[in-house]
Design an enzyme around this catalytic site. Structure first.
Site, PDB file in Angstrom:
ATOM      1  N   CYS A 131       7.936  -5.586 -19.746  1.00 49.81           N
ATOM      2  CA  CYS A 131       9.316  -5.896 -20.114  1.00 49.81           C
ATOM      3  C   CYS A 131       9.835  -4.731 -20.957  1.00 49.81           C
ATOM      4  O   CYS A 131       9.247  -4.405 -22.001  1.00 49.81           O
ATOM      5  CB  CYS A 131       9.327  -7.182 -20.932  1.00 49.81           C
ATOM      6  N   CYS A 159      14.981  -2.332 -16.415  1.00 48.41           N
ATOM      7  CA  CYS A 159      14.601  -3.726 -16.697  1.00 48.41           C
ATOM      8  C   CYS A 159      13.740  -4.178 -15.527  1.00 48.41           C
ATOM      9  O   CYS A 159      14.099  -3.941 -14.365  1.00 48.41           O
ATOM     10  CB  CYS A 159      15.848  -4.604 -16.815  1.00 48.41           C
TER      11      CYS A 159
HETATM   12  N1  DGL Z   1      12.504  -8.075 -17.878  1.00 46.09           N
HETATM   13  C1  DGL Z   1      13.049  -7.728 -19.153  1.00 46.09           C
HETATM   14  C2  DGL Z   1      13.145  -6.199 -19.313  1.00 46.09           C
HETATM   15  O1  DGL Z   1      12.491  -5.451 -18.612  1.00 46.09           O
HETATM   16  C3  DGL Z   1      14.401  -8.243 -19.545  1.00 46.09           C
HETATM   17  C4  DGL Z   1      14.921  -9.535 -19.193  1.00 46.09           C
HETATM   18  C5  DGL Z   1      15.462 -10.289 -20.385  1.00 46.09           C
HETATM   19  O2  DGL Z   1      16.541  -9.985 -20.899  1.00 46.09           O
HETATM   20  O3  DGL Z   1      14.740 -11.180 -20.787  1.00 46.09           O
HETATM   21  O4  DGL Z   1      13.852  -5.736 -20.174  1.00 46.09           O
END
Ligand code: DGL
Length: 301
Positions: free
Chosen positions: A80, A205
């Protein structure tokens, strides 16, 4: 070399605010086919990108303690961008005995492939506003030739959650995701290969990887679209080879999840949100059966 027995050698913990990190797990499975993975989808607390730093750091600590409590965790992949941007330094301080691999927007690789020098970067508000991202950006700009590249940043509020919803309701279509992708691309300006156009898009993301086909359709076949899953998997593989030589210590925290009496499988997926959503995502993106998926809830123990 004989494959290492994944059950004997511990596991790699992987987590994200939701299903986005499954895009990193896909790459990890390709790179480390004999590895044992435990994935945590923190869907009940998503989106991280719209939460305070303190909240995200608390969740990162909590999840890492759960991995630790299972014992024999070799490394943790923060799949993430937001959790990496906000929490990785605190995690490294709090758990110095554990190796962490984070993900961050691939600015440097993008600067290497762009011809126009104009590069779009999409991510959550929290990632793009973070001090860690600012530092990365400064470094990439300092390493590049003067005026060689310009980054156009675009936070995509709502897109990660829309991707979660679309995956959970497989029959509801992708209209909401398509509209958001189109909206945010438009805000960034013109894409293409003529001077002044953006010729490279960085997916900052992990959720957005699951909208890659939509971005491709909107941008046409030649604009570069860059994600980080494979680079992160290679880095994890390197670290994992090192830690096989080490003896990892057993849990010091009590665990509410991951009962050790359960039969061990090479992949377990856990969610704090609805189980059916994780099952759909696991089937759709990783072709994994529902019995790999589990719901975590403190009250259920
Ligand atoms: N998957 C997360 C990232 O790579 C973000 C998603 C969220 O805002 O929870 O930043």
């Amino acid at each position: 070399m004989a494959p290492i027995d994944p059950l004997a050698s511990g596991f790699v913990g992987v987590f994200d605010s939701g299903i986005g990190g499954l895009s990193v797990l896909q790459a990890l499975r390709v790179e480390m086919p004999h590895e044992r993975f435990i994935y945590w989808s923190d869907s009940a607390y998503a989106p991280y990108g719209e939460r305070s730093d303190a909240f995200v750091i608390d969740r990162c600590n909590f999840i890492t303690k759960q991995f630790f409590a299972r014992g024999n965790v070799k490394s943790v992949v923060i799949a993430c961008n937001t959790a990496t941007a906000v929490g990785i330094e605190s995690l490294r301080l709090q758990f110095p005995q554990l190796k962490f691999v984070g993900v961050e927007p691939a600015l440097k690789p993008a600067s290497g492939v762009s011809n126009t020098g104009r590069i779009g970067v999409i991510g959550t508000h929290a990632t793009l506003q973070s001090a860690r991202f600012a530092k990365l950006l400064d470094k990439v700009l300092a390493d590049a030739a003067p005026d060689a590249c310009e980054f156009i940043m675009q936070p995509c509020q709502g897109l990660a959650l829309a991707i979660e919803r679309q995956t959970a309701n497989a029959h509801s279509g992708s209209q909401e995701v398509e509209e958001l992708c189109a909206l945010y691309l438009k805000k960034m300006g013109s894409f293409g290969h003529a001077p002044g156009q953006i010729d490279t898009l960085v997916l900052g993301c992990t959720h957005y990887v699951f909208a890659q086909d939509i971005f491709r359709q909107l941008l046409g076949p030649t604009v570069n679209i860059i994600s980080t899953g494979s680079a992160v998997a290679k880095q994890t593989q390197r670290l994992s080879m090192d830690s096989r030589l080490e003896k990892t210590s057993k849990a010091v925290w009590g665990s509410d999840f991951l009962n050790e009496d359960q039969p061990q499988k090479s992949i377990e997926l856990w969610t704090t949100g609805p189980l059916s959503a994780l099952e759909k995502a696991a089937k759709r993106w990783l072709t994994l059966p529902p019995d790999c998926c589990h719901r975590w809830a403190p009250s259920s123990i």
